[in-house]
Design a protein around this motif. Structure first.
Motif, PDB file in Angstrom:
ATOM      1  N   TYR A   1      32.369  34.784  49.893  1.00 42.91           N
ATOM      2  CA  TYR A   1      31.690  35.544  48.844  1.00 42.91           C
ATOM      3  C   TYR A   1      31.198  36.871  49.425  1.00 42.91           C
ATOM      4  O   TYR A   1      30.662  36.885  50.529  1.00 42.91           O
ATOM      5  N   PRO A   2      31.372  37.975  48.691  1.00 40.83           N
ATOM      6  CA  PRO A   2      32.044  38.111  47.393  1.00 40.83           C
ATOM      7  C   PRO A   2      33.543  37.810  47.485  1.00 40.83           C
ATOM      8  O   PRO A   2      34.080  37.654  48.572  1.00 40.83           O
ATOM      9  N   HIS A   3      34.175  37.758  46.317  1.00 45.74           N
ATOM     10  CA  HIS A   3      35.609  37.521  46.276  1.00 45.74           C
ATOM     11  C   HIS A   3      36.320  38.632  47.050  1.00 45.74           C
ATOM     12  O   HIS A   3      35.991  39.816  46.889  1.00 45.74           O
ATOM     13  N   PRO A   4      37.267  38.286  47.923  1.00 44.65           N
ATOM     14  CA  PRO A   4      37.978  39.323  48.691  1.00 44.65           C
ATOM     15  C   PRO A   4      38.567  40.436  47.823  1.00 44.65           C
ATOM     16  O   PRO A   4      38.556  41.606  48.226  1.00 44.65           O
ATOM     17  N   LYS A   5      39.047  40.112  46.637  1.00 41.37           N
ATOM     18  CA  LYS A   5      39.619  41.146  45.774  1.00 41.37           C
ATOM     19  C   LYS A   5      38.552  42.131  45.315  1.00 41.37           C
ATOM     20  O   LYS A   5      38.833  43.307  45.109  1.00 41.37           O
ATOM     21  N   GLU A   6      37.326  41.644  45.161  1.00 37.90           N
ATOM     22  CA  GLU A   6      36.227  42.521  44.763  1.00 37.90           C
ATOM     23  C   GLU A   6      35.884  43.478  45.900  1.00 37.90           C
ATOM     24  O   GLU A   6      35.700  44.684  45.694  1.00 37.90           O
ATOM     25  N   VAL A   7      35.830  42.955  47.114  1.00 38.12           N
ATOM     26  CA  VAL A   7      35.480  43.769  48.277  1.00 38.12           C
ATOM     27  C   VAL A   7      36.572  44.788  48.579  1.00 38.12           C
ATOM     28  O   VAL A   7      36.301  45.953  48.883  1.00 38.12           O
TER      29      VAL A   7
ATOM     30  N   LYS B   1      38.640  46.037  46.544  1.00 37.06           N
ATOM     31  CA  LYS B   1      38.894  46.883  45.378  1.00 37.06           C
ATOM     32  C   LYS B   1      40.335  46.745  44.872  1.00 37.06           C
ATOM     33  O   LYS B   1      40.995  47.726  44.540  1.00 37.06           O
ATOM     34  N   LYS B   2      40.779  45.491  44.827  1.00 37.55           N
ATOM     35  CA  LYS B   2      42.114  45.240  44.293  1.00 37.55           C
ATOM     36  C   LYS B   2      42.101  45.471  42.782  1.00 37.55           C
ATOM     37  O   LYS B   2      41.154  45.099  42.085  1.00 37.55           O
ATOM     38  N   GLY B   3      43.163  46.034  42.247  1.00 42.11           N
ATOM     39  CA  GLY B   3      43.204  46.389  40.833  1.00 42.11           C
ATOM     40  C   GLY B   3      43.221  45.214  39.892  1.00 42.11           C
ATOM     41  O   GLY B   3      42.894  45.345  38.723  1.00 42.11           O
ATOM     42  N   ASP B   4      43.604  44.025  40.398  1.00 46.83           N
ATOM     43  CA  ASP B   4      43.723  42.884  39.502  1.00 46.83           C
ATOM     44  C   ASP B   4      42.513  41.957  39.552  1.00 46.83           C
ATOM     45  O   ASP B   4      42.575  40.814  39.125  1.00 46.83           O
ATOM     46  N   TYR B   5      41.378  42.451  40.072  1.00 48.52           N
ATOM     47  CA  TYR B   5      40.166  41.633  40.081  1.00 48.52           C
ATOM     48  C   TYR B   5      39.467  41.737  38.727  1.00 48.52           C
ATOM     49  O   TYR B   5      39.134  42.826  38.275  1.00 48.52           O
ATOM     50  N   GLU B   6      39.265  40.591  38.067  1.00 52.75           N
ATOM     51  CA  GLU B   6      38.661  40.616  36.726  1.00 52.75           C
ATOM     52  C   GLU B   6      37.347  39.844  36.653  1.00 52.75           C
ATOM     53  O   GLU B   6      36.824  39.614  35.568  1.00 52.75           O
ATOM     54  N   GLY B   7      36.805  39.395  37.770  1.00 54.17           N
ATOM     55  CA  GLY B   7      35.564  38.636  37.731  1.00 54.17           C
ATOM     56  C   GLY B   7      35.775  37.212  38.231  1.00 54.17           C
ATOM     57  O   GLY B   7      36.858  36.834  38.688  1.00 54.17           O
ATOM     58  N   TYR B   8      34.713  36.415  38.121  1.00 55.18           N
ATOM     59  CA  TYR B   8      34.706  35.058  38.681  1.00 55.18           C
ATOM     60  C   TYR B   8      34.998  34.011  37.610  1.00 55.18           C
ATOM     61  O   TYR B   8      34.460  34.065  36.501  1.00 55.18           O
ATOM     62  N   LEU B   9      35.824  33.046  37.967  1.00 56.62           N
ATOM     63  CA  LEU B   9      36.009  31.873  37.114  1.00 56.62           C
ATOM     64  C   LEU B   9      34.869  30.884  37.323  1.00 56.62           C
ATOM     65  O   LEU B   9      34.356  30.298  36.370  1.00 56.62           O
TER      66      LEU B   9
ATOM     67  N   SER C   1      45.160  32.403  38.840  1.00 57.04           N
ATOM     68  CA  SER C   1      45.766  33.512  38.088  1.00 57.04           C
ATOM     69  C   SER C   1      46.281  33.038  36.737  1.00 57.04           C
ATOM     70  O   SER C   1      46.172  33.752  35.730  1.00 57.04           O
ATOM     71  N   GLY C   2      46.821  31.829  36.696  1.00 57.64           N
ATOM     72  CA  GLY C   2      47.279  31.276  35.421  1.00 57.64           C
ATOM     73  C   GLY C   2      46.129  31.030  34.467  1.00 57.64           C
ATOM     74  O   GLY C   2      46.232  31.307  33.263  1.00 57.64           O
ATOM     75  N   ILE C   3      45.016  30.536  34.982  1.00 53.24           N
ATOM     76  CA  ILE C   3      43.841  30.285  34.143  1.00 53.24           C
ATOM     77  C   ILE C   3      43.279  31.601  33.607  1.00 53.24           C
ATOM     78  O   ILE C   3      42.911  31.709  32.430  1.00 53.24           O
ATOM     79  N   ARG C   4      43.218  32.618  34.450  1.00 55.68           N
ATOM     80  CA  ARG C   4      42.753  33.936  34.003  1.00 55.68           C
ATOM     81  C   ARG C   4      43.635  34.453  32.859  1.00 55.68           C
ATOM     82  O   ARG C   4      43.142  34.990  31.865  1.00 55.68           O
ATOM     83  N   LYS C   5      44.931  34.275  33.018  1.00 57.81           N
ATOM     84  CA  LYS C   5      45.873  34.719  31.995  1.00 57.81           C
ATOM     85  C   LYS C   5      45.619  33.981  30.683  1.00 57.81           C
ATOM     86  O   LYS C   5      45.563  34.597  29.606  1.00 57.81           O
ATOM     87  N   TYR C   6      45.451  32.673  30.757  1.00 53.09           N
ATOM     88  CA  TYR C   6      45.195  31.889  29.546  1.00 53.09           C
ATOM     89  C   TYR C   6      43.899  32.332  28.863  1.00 53.09           C
ATOM     90  O   TYR C   6      43.832  32.442  27.635  1.00 53.09           O
TER      91      TYR C   6
ATOM     92  N   TYR D   1      31.633  37.133  35.092  1.00 51.07           N
ATOM     93  CA  TYR D   1      32.679  36.163  34.791  1.00 51.07           C
ATOM     94  C   TYR D   1      33.995  36.843  34.398  1.00 51.07           C
ATOM     95  O   TYR D   1      34.005  37.993  33.948  1.00 51.07           O
ATOM     96  N   VAL D   2      35.083  36.081  34.531  1.00 50.82           N
ATOM     97  CA  VAL D   2      36.321  36.468  33.865  1.00 50.82           C
ATOM     98  C   VAL D   2      36.058  36.339  32.369  1.00 50.82           C
ATOM     99  O   VAL D   2      35.655  35.276  31.891  1.00 50.82           O
ATOM    100  N   LEU D   3      36.253  37.419  31.621  1.00 54.79           N
ATOM    101  CA  LEU D   3      35.905  37.410  30.205  1.00 54.79           C
ATOM    102  C   LEU D   3      37.086  36.922  29.366  1.00 54.79           C
ATOM    103  O   LEU D   3      38.196  37.442  29.487  1.00 54.79           O
ATOM    104  N   PRO D   4      36.854  35.932  28.520  1.00 54.47           N
ATOM    105  CA  PRO D   4      37.919  35.453  27.639  1.00 54.47           C
ATOM    106  C   PRO D   4      38.251  36.499  26.569  1.00 54.47           C
ATOM    107  O   PRO D   4      37.516  37.475  26.380  1.00 54.47           O
TER     108      PRO D   4
END
Length: 316
Positions: free
Chosen positions: A60-66, A68-76, A169-174, A220-223
């Motif tokens: 923590y934090p999520h590596p993608k957040e640190v 600055k990866k473009g596909d970081y959308e928040g925490y599940l 990633s699949g859950i985020r997509k759903y 959070y990852v926003l639905p």
């Protein structure tokens, strides 16, 4: 379960207190979905066999957040929820490693030498796609090689549902598609948003549907925006309701940040300042703009009836 916040390299105090034979499940475990839980359950079983504690190490934090990866959308699954889920699963220790720019640059060798060996772990359990070290250079086979002579390494295969690999990633997509049923199936539990009830526009009470305006406690990852049938946990009591996630286009334009408004069925108390956990059960419809308040009231009434029917059917 005890949660231990650690950083690289391990301090003398942490080593003196926690160095002992233990089974360690390693991973980001963002979603704690069925795939992640298969890794953790394997570690718990191994701990039972060897009669040693079971530990989980996450970051923590999520590596993608640190990074600055473009596909970081928040925490599940934010850390607080991880703690509850892992504790109830039977994990003894949760190591939360501070992930920062310096930590991102350490080599796989240094990660093993400075983070794993000092803890005297008996066995490392990882998922098939586990990566570690600078730029993800380390993987399961390298971990096995680096740990040889000091600890064993076991790799857990993918968890598959209907020939698809369960993944965060699949859950985020759903979630972003509004497919909450499949998201929940892959998670192994309802997707949950937690937060505090704050004062909103107080419009709902004037049209017969008072709502709790929830300010989320975590990023959070926003639905997908829309209307959901939900279960609401209020101080241990499970209530049913309907939730709108969106920008309220009937009343606003040019807004991008969503509101989270819950109408709790058969509830008359004051919720301001209180914490709510909202479980998303079923997606009912997309958010849309109505031409009149009466049209909106009619639709909200239909949404509430739909949510009641869906939620009641699940309990029969």
């Amino acid at each position: 379960m005890e949660t231990i916040h650690i950083s690289y390299p391990l301090s003398k105090e942490i080593i003196e207190r926690f160095a002992k034979p233990q089974i360690l499940a390693l991973g980001q475990f963002d979603g704690l979905h069925l795939g992640h839980m298969s890794v953790i359950q394997a570690a718990i079983l191994e701990g039972t066999v060897h009669k040693v504690p079971t530990s989980v190490m996450t970051f923590y934090p999520h590596p993608k957040e640190v990074m600055k990866k473009g596909d970081y959308e928040g925490y599940l699954t934010p850390t607080r929820e991880k703690e509850e889920l892992l504790g109830s699963a039977g994990v003894d220790f949760l190591y939360v490693v501070e992930f920062n720019q310096d930590f991102s640059r350490i080599s796989p060798q240094d990660f093993v030498t400075e983070m794993l060996l000092p803890l005297q772990i008996h066995t490392a359990i990882v998922g098939f796609d586990f990566r570690f070290g600078h730029k993800g250079e380390g993987e399961a086979e390298m971990l096995k090689t680096l740990g040889k002579g000091n600890f064993e390494t076991y790799t857990v295969p993918p968890f598959v549902i209907d020939e698809e690999k369960v993944s965060s990633s699949g859950i985020r997509k759903y979630l972003m598609e509004g497919n909450i049923v499949l998201a929940n199936e892959w998670l192994g539990r309802p997707y949950t948003l937690s937060g505090t009830v704050i004062h909103g526009e107080k419009r709902g009470r004037t049209i017969g549907f008072p709502t709790a305006n929830v300010e989320l406690a975590e990023p959070y990852v926003l639905p997908k925006n829309g209307v959901y049938a939900v279960k609401v946990n209020h101080y241990g009591e499970e209530l049913h309701g309907v939730m709108n996630i969106g920008v309220k286009p009937t009343f606003h334009s040019g807004v991008s940040k969503p509101w989270f408004e819950v109408h709790v069925f058969n509830f008359t108390g004051d919720l301001y300042g209180q914490g709510l956990r909202v479980e998303l059960i079923s997606y009912i419809r997309e958010e849309r703009k109505f031409q009149s308040i009466d049209e909106l009231i009619t639709q909200i009434s239909k949404d509430a009836d739909t949510a009641r029917s869906l939620l009641n059917s699940l309990e029969q």
